[in-house]
Design a protein around this motif. Structure first.
Motif, PDB file in Angstrom:
ATOM      1  N   ALA A 198      40.827  55.950  17.871  1.00 11.71           N
ATOM      2  CA  ALA A 198      40.773  55.563  19.212  1.00 11.71           C
ATOM      3  C   ALA A 198      42.049  54.371  19.141  1.00 11.71           C
ATOM      4  CB  ALA A 198      39.576  55.014  19.718  1.00 11.71           C
ATOM      5  N   LEU A 199      42.272  53.926  18.101  1.00 16.59           N
ATOM      6  CA  LEU A 199      43.433  52.800  17.983  1.00 16.59           C
ATOM      7  C   LEU A 199      44.828  53.373  18.352  1.00 16.59           C
ATOM      8  CD1 LEU A 199      42.408  49.929  15.659  1.00 16.59           C
ATOM      9  CD2 LEU A 199      42.450  49.694  18.048  1.00 16.59           C
ATOM     10  N   LYS A 200      44.864  54.241  17.770  1.00 10.64           N
ATOM     11  CA  LYS A 200      46.130  55.190  17.913  1.00 10.64           C
ATOM     12  C   LYS A 200      47.267  54.197  17.275  1.00 10.64           C
ATOM     13  CE  LYS A 200      45.367  59.018  19.846  1.00 10.64           C
ATOM     14  NZ  LYS A 200      45.616  59.964  18.819  1.00 10.64           N
ATOM     15  N   LEU A 314      38.494  53.706  30.690  1.00 10.48           N
ATOM     16  CA  LEU A 314      38.412  55.088  30.496  1.00 10.48           C
ATOM     17  C   LEU A 314      39.011  56.031  31.921  1.00 10.48           C
ATOM     18  CD1 LEU A 314      34.750  54.923  29.412  1.00 10.48           C
ATOM     19  CD2 LEU A 314      36.656  55.533  28.018  1.00 10.48           C
ATOM     20  N   GLY A 315      38.777  55.119  33.008  1.00 17.75           N
ATOM     21  CA  GLY A 315      39.605  55.739  34.158  1.00 17.75           C
ATOM     22  C   GLY A 315      40.958  55.965  34.090  1.00 17.75           C
ATOM     23  N   ASP A 316      41.558  54.941  33.385  1.00 14.23           N
ATOM     24  CA  ASP A 316      43.207  55.456  33.181  1.00 14.23           C
ATOM     25  C   ASP A 316      43.242  56.466  32.320  1.00 14.23           C
ATOM     26  OD1 ASP A 316      43.897  53.216  34.587  1.00 14.23           O
ATOM     27  OD2 ASP A 316      44.044  51.763  32.851  1.00 14.23           O
ATOM     28  N   GLN A 317      42.683  56.568  31.133  1.00 16.12           N
ATOM     29  CA  GLN A 317      42.724  57.704  30.216  1.00 16.12           C
ATOM     30  C   GLN A 317      42.272  59.128  30.930  1.00 16.12           C
ATOM     31  OE1 GLN A 317      44.355  56.864  27.472  1.00 16.12           O
ATOM     32  NE2 GLN A 317      44.148  54.753  28.121  1.00 16.12           N
ATOM     33  N   VAL A 318      41.360  59.066  31.737  1.00 12.95           N
ATOM     34  CA  VAL A 318      41.001  60.489  32.485  1.00 12.95           C
ATOM     35  C   VAL A 318      42.032  60.745  33.262  1.00 12.95           C
ATOM     36  CG1 VAL A 318      39.598  61.129  34.288  1.00 12.95           C
ATOM     37  CG2 VAL A 318      38.417  60.218  32.429  1.00 12.95           C
ATOM     38  N   GLU A 406      47.921  62.681  24.375  1.00 15.18           N
ATOM     39  CA  GLU A 406      47.663  61.562  23.717  1.00 15.18           C
ATOM     40  C   GLU A 406      46.576  60.671  24.557  1.00 15.18           C
ATOM     41  OE1 GLU A 406      49.571  59.759  21.580  1.00 15.18           O
ATOM     42  OE2 GLU A 406      49.099  57.538  21.886  1.00 15.18           O
ATOM     43  N   ALA A 407      46.425  60.971  25.748  1.00 13.51           N
ATOM     44  CA  ALA A 407      45.061  60.577  26.593  1.00 13.51           C
ATOM     45  C   ALA A 407      43.765  61.115  26.243  1.00 13.51           C
ATOM     46  CB  ALA A 407      45.275  60.390  28.045  1.00 13.51           C
ATOM     47  N   LEU A 408      44.244  62.569  26.005  1.00 15.53           N
ATOM     48  CA  LEU A 408      42.799  63.418  25.706  1.00 15.53           C
ATOM     49  C   LEU A 408      42.514  62.982  24.420  1.00 15.53           C
ATOM     50  CD1 LEU A 408      41.543  65.654  27.262  1.00 15.53           C
ATOM     51  CD2 LEU A 408      43.051  67.177  25.838  1.00 15.53           C
ATOM     52  N   SER A 409      43.243  62.585  23.232  1.00 17.84           N
ATOM     53  CA  SER A 409      42.653  62.502  21.798  1.00 17.84           C
ATOM     54  C   SER A 409      42.236  60.930  22.094  1.00 17.84           C
ATOM     55  CB  SER A 409      43.991  62.524  21.028  1.00 17.84           C
ATOM     56  OG  SER A 409      44.176  61.478  20.509  1.00 17.84           O
ATOM     57  N   VAL A 410      42.746  59.866  22.783  1.00 16.22           N
ATOM     58  CA  VAL A 410      42.087  58.655  22.966  1.00 16.22           C
ATOM     59  C   VAL A 410      40.739  59.012  23.761  1.00 16.22           C
ATOM     60  CG1 VAL A 410      42.027  56.325  24.090  1.00 16.22           C
ATOM     61  CG2 VAL A 410      44.221  57.400  23.177  1.00 16.22           C
TER      62      VAL A 410
END
Ligand code: 16G
Ligand code: ZN
Length: 534
Positions: A198-200, A314-318, A406-410
């Motif tokens: 998650a840290l990427k 989480l909103g941003d990543q979605v 990238e966002a999906l993997s986070v």
């Protein structure tokens, strides 16, 4: 089996004149009057497992943030949820039966009422925190379990969320919903690996000091750290208040409850301005963050802050993953959430807020109805849960570009990092670190997202707290008659006023909460409402 049950119960006779209640967080009281309760809980656990065709049921021996001389016990359902309410009532009734014969009779009554085959397998997982009374109470549970003929797995010392994790893993092993390996090592490997992913490659700024309330979270955190990426590459953690050799120091002048209640760092804290700290409670299912600002003023980042931080991330990543149309995030709070936090979620993050009565099970149930449900009590209990459909969508989605990938993997790593069975202080703390690292935020920046309304919480001793009945998620009183109207009048006199009174589920008292535009108005409002309640 009948004789064995009567004998086990008689071995641990109930003290006279005490009434036990399976409350918001199980049975909890002075440890020296709990032996009889624990044996009976063993019997109920075996019945519950049999009623679910031999699924594993959890028994956790802990009294969380209570003083060292207390202890308690709670039961965990197969997926790691809190015990079903109907069974809370059965547990209360069982705990209050006078002797072995009455217990046996009730045991058989439950079996016939729920059509439980008493020859079916019963499987029960037990664990305990580090309290001195834990070993003795474990013996009492085991006497009950043995008498009921249950298969028992004893995990020794665990945090409460680790026990919930084991229960879920054991019941999902080998299925498509397998949650993980049901061992301590499996827990550390799962959460350690998810943290790294998650840290990427981003690094949290500075270090994190974790106060473990001198409870079971201490040694478990030390173990977990061995599975995290090396501190040179990721996060440096300083573990403090992890003395479990001296059980009388548990929760004393440290831990999440001390910090939240006293609005200050543990007196032993040696951290300087800007240093990021967090405190767990005695069984590591609650966490709050805090720091001292440049003027050396203590700043608390409580459950409301964790919820807003996590929901926004989480909103941003979605959105970045391109899934905003199919996945909706919601936040679940209780009436204790600061009005400024609620407003921030609704107006700034533009997310839905639900309010439920106090107690993890209520928030959890409400969050289960959402695609992604972020739930935290202000006191630091909470987690994020993803619905089955949402998990499926995230698992199957084909990203359209590298940004989405990238966002999906986070997102996928966050799902693994967040303990889905129950709020977990260790997993929550790592999640906060991931979010701060991604946003490159200091605690000061996190704090600046909104300003809390000044507030005051008072405890009022009354002759009978059961007459205080509420509606609207405990925000309004329906009884005693007329009291709510009087509270409304006081609230209307102050700017941005809000106040409510509710009977505590854990203490013999009524709690009064008030908030307003200024500290003076909030204090005044709380005092006036407390007067009305008396
Ligand atoms: C219990 C609850 C906690 C709640 C608190 C309220 C669980 C695991 N624990 O500790 O969530 O905030 O009670 O206490 O559900 P009160 O009723 O005394 O205010
Ligand atoms: Zn706790």
């Amino acid at each position: 089996m009948s004789k064995a049950i009567v004998d086990a119960v008689q071995k641990h006779p109930a003290p006279e004149g005490l009434k036990y209640i399976y409350g918001t967080a199980g049975f909890r009281t002075k440890a020296d009057v709990l032996d009889s309760v624990l044996t009976r809980v063993g019997l109920v656990a075996a019945l519950r497992s049999r009623s679910l065709k031999g699924k594993w049921i959890g028994v956790m021996i802990t009294a969380s943030h209570n003083p060292p001389e207390d202890n308690g016990v709670k039961l965990v359902e197969p997926l790691g949820n809190m015990l079903q309410e109907e069974w809370e009532v059965l547990s209360t009734d069982m705990a209050n039966k006078a002797n072995g014969d009455e217990v046996l009779q009730y045991y058989n009554e439950i079996a016939s009422k729920y059509k439980i085959d008493l020859d079916a397998p019963a499987r029960v997982v037990v664990a305990r925190d580090t309290r001195a009374s834990g070993a003795r109470l474990l013996g009492c549970v085991q006497d009950g379990l043995k008498a009921a003929g249950a298969e028992v797995k004893d995990y020794g010392f665990l945090t409460t969320p680790q026990l919930h994790y084991m229960v879920r893993c054991l019941n999902t092993e080998g299925t498509k919903d397998a949650y993980g390996t049901p061992s301590e090592k499996g827990y550390y490997e799962k959460f350690g690996a998810a943290f790294k992913t998650a840290l990427k490659g981003k690094r949290p700024q500075g270090s994190l000091t974790i106060d473990c309330a001198n409870g079971v979270g201490g040694p478990k955190l030390v173990e977990l750290i061995k599975y995290l990426p090396p501190k040179e590459e990721a996060l440096e953690i300083h573990v403090v208040n992890d003395n479990v050799i001296k059980p009388e120091s548990l929760n004393v002048d440290c831990g999440a409850d001390f910090v939240k209640t006293n609005q200050r760092a543990p007196p032993s804290s040696k951290t300087g301005p800007g240093d990021r700290c967090c405190s767990l409670d005695g069984d590591a299912d609650r966490v709050v963050f805090y720091f001292k600002d440049q003027a050396n003023v203590f700043r608390l980042l409580d459950g409301d802050r964790i919820a807003t931080l996590v929901a926004s991330f989480l909103g941003d990543q979605v959105r970045l993953a391109g899934l905003a149309d199919s996945i909706k995030i919601g936040v679940v709070q209780t009436a204790y959430a600061n009005g400024a936090a609620t407003q921030y979620v609704e107006q700034h993050l533009k997310l839905k807020v639900d309010c439920t009565p106090t107690g993890v099970k209520h928030l959890h149930h409400a969050a289960e109805k959402l695609d992604i449900g972020v739930y935290f009590e202000a006191n630091g209990h909470g987690t994020v849960i993803f619905s089955a459909d949402t998990l499926d969508t995230i698992a199957k989605y084909e990203p359209k570009n590298p940004g989405q990938a990238e966002a999906l993997s986070v997102l996928r790593a966050c799902i693994d990092l967040i303990n889905q069975s129950v709020g977990d202080a260790l997993s929550d703390a790592l999640l906060v670190e991931v979010v701060l690292a991604h946003k490159s935020w200091t605690t000061q920046e996190w704090l600046s997202t909104y300003t809390d309304l000044p507030n005051r919480l008072l405890k009022v001793l009354v002759s009978d707290r059961t007459i205080f009945k509420t509606t609207d998620a405990e925000r309004r009183l329906t009884s005693p008659e007329g009291l709510q109207k009087q509270i409304d009048v006081e609230v209307s006199k102050v700017r941005q006023g809000r106040s409510f009174a509710r009977a505590s589920g854990t203490e013999d008292a009524v709690r009064v909460y008030a908030e307003a535009a200024t500290k003076a108005e909030a204090e005044d409002l709380a005092r006036k409402v407390a007067e009305l309640v008396k």
